[in-house]
Structures are given as structure tokens and as C-alpha cells.
Design a protein around this motif. Structure first.
Motif, PDB file in Angstrom:
ATOM      1  N   ASN A   1      -4.997 155.354  60.754  1.00 39.11           N
ATOM      2  CA  ASN A   1      -3.803 156.190  60.854  1.00 39.11           C
ATOM      3  C   ASN A   1      -3.786 156.866  62.224  1.00 39.11           C
ATOM      4  N   THR A   2      -2.849 156.434  63.058  1.00 41.28           N
ATOM      5  CA  THR A   2      -2.708 157.006  64.397  1.00 41.28           C
ATOM      6  C   THR A   2      -1.376 157.739  64.471  1.00 41.28           C
ATOM      7  N   GLY A   3      -1.439 159.044  64.385  1.00 40.47           N
ATOM      8  CA  GLY A   3      -0.222 159.836  64.471  1.00 40.47           C
ATOM      9  C   GLY A   3       0.781 159.560  63.378  1.00 40.47           C
ATOM     10  N   GLY A   4       0.298 159.215  62.177  1.00 35.63           N
ATOM     11  CA  GLY A   4       1.185 158.925  61.058  1.00 35.63           C
ATOM     12  C   GLY A   4       1.665 157.495  60.993  1.00 35.63           C
ATOM     13  N   VAL A   5       1.131 156.622  61.853  1.00 39.44           N
ATOM     14  CA  VAL A   5       1.459 155.190  61.853  1.00 39.44           C
ATOM     15  C   VAL A   5       0.180 154.415  61.557  1.00 39.44           C
ATOM     16  N   LEU A   6       0.209 153.576  60.541  1.00 44.65           N
ATOM     17  CA  LEU A   6      -0.971 152.793  60.196  1.00 44.65           C
ATOM     18  C   LEU A   6      -1.076 151.592  61.133  1.00 44.65           C
ATOM     19  N   GLN A   7      -2.219 151.459  61.777  1.00 46.19           N
ATOM     20  CA  GLN A   7      -2.449 150.396  62.742  1.00 46.19           C
ATOM     21  C   GLN A   7      -3.525 149.433  62.248  1.00 46.19           C
ATOM     22  N   SER A   8      -3.313 148.135  62.495  1.00 49.27           N
ATOM     23  CA  SER A   8      -4.370 147.151  62.283  1.00 49.27           C
ATOM     24  C   SER A   8      -5.187 147.074  63.567  1.00 49.27           C
ATOM     25  N   LEU A   9      -6.490 147.306  63.458  1.00 53.88           N
ATOM     26  CA  LEU A   9      -7.366 147.295  64.627  1.00 53.88           C
ATOM     27  C   LEU A   9      -7.936 145.913  64.918  1.00 53.88           C
ATOM     28  N   VAL A  10      -7.675 144.949  64.021  1.00 56.03           N
ATOM     29  CA  VAL A  10      -8.295 143.629  64.177  1.00 56.03           C
ATOM     30  C   VAL A  10      -7.285 142.508  64.410  1.00 56.03           C
ATOM     31  N   TYR A  11      -6.030 142.851  64.615  1.00 62.19           N
ATOM     32  CA  TYR A  11      -5.041 141.789  64.853  1.00 62.19           C
ATOM     33  C   TYR A  11      -5.464 140.984  66.087  1.00 62.19           C
ATOM     34  N   GLY A  12      -5.653 139.678  65.897  1.00 61.81           N
ATOM     35  CA  GLY A  12      -6.010 138.795  67.005  1.00 61.81           C
ATOM     36  C   GLY A  12      -7.397 138.999  67.573  1.00 61.81           C
ATOM     37  N   ARG A  13      -8.277 139.704  66.844  1.00 63.68           N
ATOM     38  CA  ARG A  13      -9.651 139.942  67.317  1.00 63.68           C
ATOM     39  C   ARG A  13     -10.607 139.124  66.452  1.00 63.68           C
ATOM     40  N   LEU A  14     -10.739 137.842  66.751  1.00 65.44           N
ATOM     41  CA  LEU A  14     -11.527 136.950  65.899  1.00 65.44           C
ATOM     42  C   LEU A  14     -13.002 137.004  66.255  1.00 65.44           C
ATOM     43  N   ILE A  15     -13.816 137.241  65.243  1.00 66.03           N
ATOM     44  CA  ILE A  15     -15.271 137.261  65.400  1.00 66.03           C
ATOM     45  C   ILE A  15     -15.876 135.887  65.107  1.00 66.03           C
ATOM     46  N   ALA A  16     -15.108 135.033  64.401  1.00 68.03           N
ATOM     47  CA  ALA A  16     -15.614 133.707  64.025  1.00 68.03           C
ATOM     48  C   ALA A  16     -14.488 132.685  64.041  1.00 68.03           C
ATOM     49  N   ARG A  17     -14.785 131.530  64.636  1.00 67.76           N
ATOM     50  CA  ARG A  17     -13.892 130.364  64.617  1.00 67.76           C
ATOM     51  C   ARG A  17     -14.766 129.126  64.495  1.00 67.76           C
ATOM     52  N   HIS A  18     -14.668 128.438  63.361  1.00 68.24           N
ATOM     53  CA  HIS A  18     -15.527 127.282  63.128  1.00 68.24           C
ATOM     54  C   HIS A  18     -14.742 126.162  62.452  1.00 68.24           C
ATOM     55  N   ILE A  19     -15.236 124.955  62.633  1.00 72.60           N
ATOM     56  CA  ILE A  19     -14.697 123.795  61.924  1.00 72.60           C
ATOM     57  C   ILE A  19     -15.670 123.474  60.798  1.00 72.60           C
ATOM     58  N   ASP A  20     -15.209 123.613  59.567  1.00 78.22           N
ATOM     59  CA  ASP A  20     -16.056 123.431  58.384  1.00 78.22           C
ATOM     60  C   ASP A  20     -15.523 122.319  57.499  1.00 78.22           C
ATOM     61  N   PRO A  21     -16.404 121.700  56.717  1.00 71.93           N
ATOM     62  CA  PRO A  21     -15.897 120.881  55.613  1.00 71.93           C
ATOM     63  C   PRO A  21     -15.241 121.794  54.584  1.00 71.93           C
ATOM     64  N   ILE A  22     -14.165 121.344  53.989  1.00 70.73           N
ATOM     65  CA  ILE A  22     -13.460 122.165  52.994  1.00 70.73           C
ATOM     66  C   ILE A  22     -14.387 122.506  51.827  1.00 70.73           C
ATOM     67  N   GLU A  23     -15.394 121.670  51.588  1.00 67.63           N
ATOM     68  CA  GLU A  23     -16.339 121.921  50.494  1.00 67.63           C
ATOM     69  C   GLU A  23     -17.140 123.211  50.707  1.00 67.63           C
ATOM     70  N   LYS A  24     -17.209 123.695  51.946  1.00 69.23           N
ATOM     71  CA  LYS A  24     -17.993 124.907  52.220  1.00 69.23           C
ATOM     72  C   LYS A  24     -17.334 126.164  51.687  1.00 69.23           C
ATOM     73  N   LYS A  25     -16.036 126.101  51.354  1.00 67.71           N
ATOM     74  CA  LYS A  25     -15.305 127.325  51.004  1.00 67.71           C
ATOM     75  C   LYS A  25     -15.753 128.016  49.724  1.00 67.71           C
ATOM     76  N   PRO A  26     -16.121 127.432  48.607  1.00 67.73           N
ATOM     77  CA  PRO A  26     -16.039 126.006  48.291  1.00 67.73           C
ATOM     78  C   PRO A  26     -14.702 125.649  47.639  1.00 67.73           C
TER      79      PRO A  26
END
Length: 337
Positions: free
Chosen positions: A38-63
């Protein structure tokens, strides 16, 4: 960026409506997820576009075992989570802000870049995973819409704690979800996860009603959620409320994070739980985190034929044609093309 799904209150407070905690957040404070402020009465997303992980997985891993088996999934995450599971398997990502004084880290990436990377890698799906995707909902929603327009399907790997409002927003572009049903005990959810069971049940029912393809995972922790009567009640809920065609993954626990006083789940416990699921009428019950176990494979519920052989994330020969058993022709529920 300004968050979706919140209302403004008096004294510059806000109430978030993204997940079922529905946090009331005073000015200058964050919600339980530690990534919405909450910044001055406006709710902000702090993680928009801030990716900590990007991987190519088999769909079975989800599972995901009944959703495009053998295909690749481009998998993304930010830091943060709205649960505090003592056994968190991705604590270095999910619990980072809460464990490191609110730290937000990650590479700056656009939804367009994520979808383009998935296309280049030949991924048939985008998975929002590793932590709870609801907490980076704004980025997930925008990315999912772009992916859908490109013919790439979207998969949430989720704790199921999103509100009905959030689910309604993303459902038109959400093709599938693996939902953690962590136990069937209110006490377990409160003490081990910091949440409420009934909200997860509601999400599961809503997903099915909205046409999202659902698979369910339960991590079996020795002495905490392995009571046979509890597992029978959980299996009955899946069969009666979601349908006997709902795949159920029973996963092996390994000591980690803040729950290191428990041993790994005995294989017998997993196999007994699988038998409970089948006895409850579930057609597809799987054992997880035990590569080589028979319970990894898919069997025809009508004739018993082995239809999809698996070992870990490796998929062997598929004995199906047009979503039917190659031997007896029985319909096998799932998304195969």
C-alpha cells in the motif's frame, strides 16, 4: 504497477481481493504475500515483470499427466507466496521476501518476451509455477492473454487460494491447473500452511465449473496428514465434488526448510494412499517423487492396459488413439492434442 482487485478504505487503507486472505493493508505496509504494498492508498504489485525463474520443463514436472504428455512447458515465477508452508520446497524463491526483510529480486522481463521465448523453445504451454502464481497475478494475466492469442496454453501450479474474482478474470485464458490440496484437515492448513482448507475446496469446485482442466497433488507428510481416514475423506471429496476422472498425485515428502524433523514418506504409505484413492472411485491415482514406481504410469480404468509409461519426468510409449485406450477403446479423460 497498480495492482488489480482491491478496494480503498478509510485512512488510506486498502483491502486486497486477490487471494482468500483478503488482507487489509495499512499505508506503507504489505500483505501476507509480501509483494503487494500500500503506497499512499494505492495497492502496488512489487513483482510485475520481475522474474526470478525461467525454465523449460517437461509438463510432467508440474505434475500434469493428462495434459499434453511428453510436451515442454515454459515455466516462470517471481519471488513471494501467500502461504507459509513449513515444508516449502521452493523456499529460496517463495519465502525470500518474508525471510529476507522484504527483498524483491528478479530480472526485468515483459510478457511479450516470455511468450516469444516459449515460442522459440517449442513449448506448447506456459506454466506459472515454483511459487504461488496468484501473487504475480497481473503479470500472469497479461502474459496468459498473449500466449492464448498465439495458441500457447496456460497452466497454473497453485495452492488454490485465489478468490473467485481472480479466477473469473483469468479463467478465459487458463487451460489447466495443478492444485495442491495439502491435507484434508483445517488444523493442518492453519498450523502448517497458515491458511484455510475451505477456500481451496471452493477454488477447486469453481475451476471445474469454469472448464479449467484440473489435476490435484497432495504431499504426504509422515505423522501430519497420512492418517488413512483423512485420506479417505480427501479422496471422497475429489471423487464426489470434482469427479472420478480427476487425476490425483500423491507425492513423497522429503525433509526441507522448517520441517526437518520428519522422515521421507515411506513407499508403503504412498501405495496405501493410492489404493485408498482407487477404492474411492478415482480412475487415475499417481505416486510422485518415487521414480520407477508402478504408480507413475497411466492405466486404462476399464481394462487395465498400460497407456502411458513414465519414469520420473520421462514418458515412454503412449498406447492411446484419439483420447481412447488403444486396447479396449475406453475414453481416457484429458487433453491430448
Amino acid at each position: 504497477m497498480e495492482a488489480l482487485l482491491y478496494e480503498k478504505l478509510g485512512d488510506r487503507g486498502v483491502r486486497c481481493a486477490l487471494c482468500s486472505h483478503r488482507c487489509v493493508i495499512a499505508e506503507g505496509r504489505r500483505g501476507i504475500c509480501h509483494v503487494r504494498e500500500n503506497t499512499g492508498g494505492v495497492l502496488q504489485s512489487l513483482v510485475y515483470g520481475r522474474l526470478i525463474a525461467r525454465h523449460i520443463d517437461p509438463i510432467e514436472k508440474k505434475p500434469m499427466y493428462h495434459f499434453l504428455p511428453g510436451s515442454l512447458s515454459y515455466s516462470i515465477a517471481t519471488v513471494g507466496c501467500n502461504f507459509r508452508c513449513r515444508f516449502c520446497q521452493n523456499a529460496d524463491i517463495a519465502q525470500l521476501p518474508s525471510d529476507r526483510d522484504g527483498a524483491i529480486i528478479g530480472d526485468t522481463v515483459t510478457p511479450e518476451e516470455v511468450v516469444a521465448a516459449a515460442e522459440r523453445a517449442g513449448c506448447r504451454t506456459l506454466s506459472y509455477t515454483y511459487t504461488e502464481p496468484t501473487i504475480f497475478f497481473e503479470f500472469a494475466l497479461e502474459t496468459a492473454r498473449l500466449a492464448d492469442a498465439k495458441g500457447i496454453r496456460n497452466v497454473f501450479v497453485t495452492n488454490g487460494y485465489m478468490t473467485a474474482e481472480a479466477l473469473d478474470l483469468i479463467a478465459p485464458v487458463l487451460d489447466a491447473a495443478n492444485v495442491d490440496l495439502k491435507a484434508f484437515s483445517r488444523k493442518y492448513y492453519k498450523e502448517v500452511c497458515g491458511a484455510k482448507l475451505e477456500h481451496v475446496q471452493e477454488t477447486l469446485r469453481n475451476m471445474k465449473a469454469l472448464g479449467v482442466f484440473v489435476e490435484v497433488t497432495t504431499l504426504i507428510v509422515p505423522g501430519l496428514n497420512d492418517d488413512p481416514d483423512e485420506l479417505k475423506a480427501l479422496a471422497a471429496f475429489l471423487a464426489n465434488d470434482l469427479g472420478s476422472d480427476t487425476p490425483w498425485h500423491i507425492s513423497r515428502f522429503h525433509p526441507t526448510y522448517r520441517l526437518t524433523d520428519r522422515p521421507p514418506t515411506p513407499l508403503k504409505t504412498l501405495r496405501d494412499a493410492r489404493a485408498i484413492g482407487l477404492a474411492a472411485g478415482l480412475k487415475y491415482v499417481y505416486t510422485g517423487n518415487v521414480p520407477g514406481d508402478t504408480g507413475e504410469s497411466t492405466f486404462c480404468p476399464a481394462c487395465g492396459e498400460t497407456l502411458i509409461e513414465r519414469r520420473g519426468f520421462q514418458v515412454g510409449r503412449l498406447r492411446m488413439k484419439d483420447g481412447r485406450c488403444g486396447k479396449c477403446g475406453a475414453v481416457i479423460e484429458g487433453v491430448w492434442e
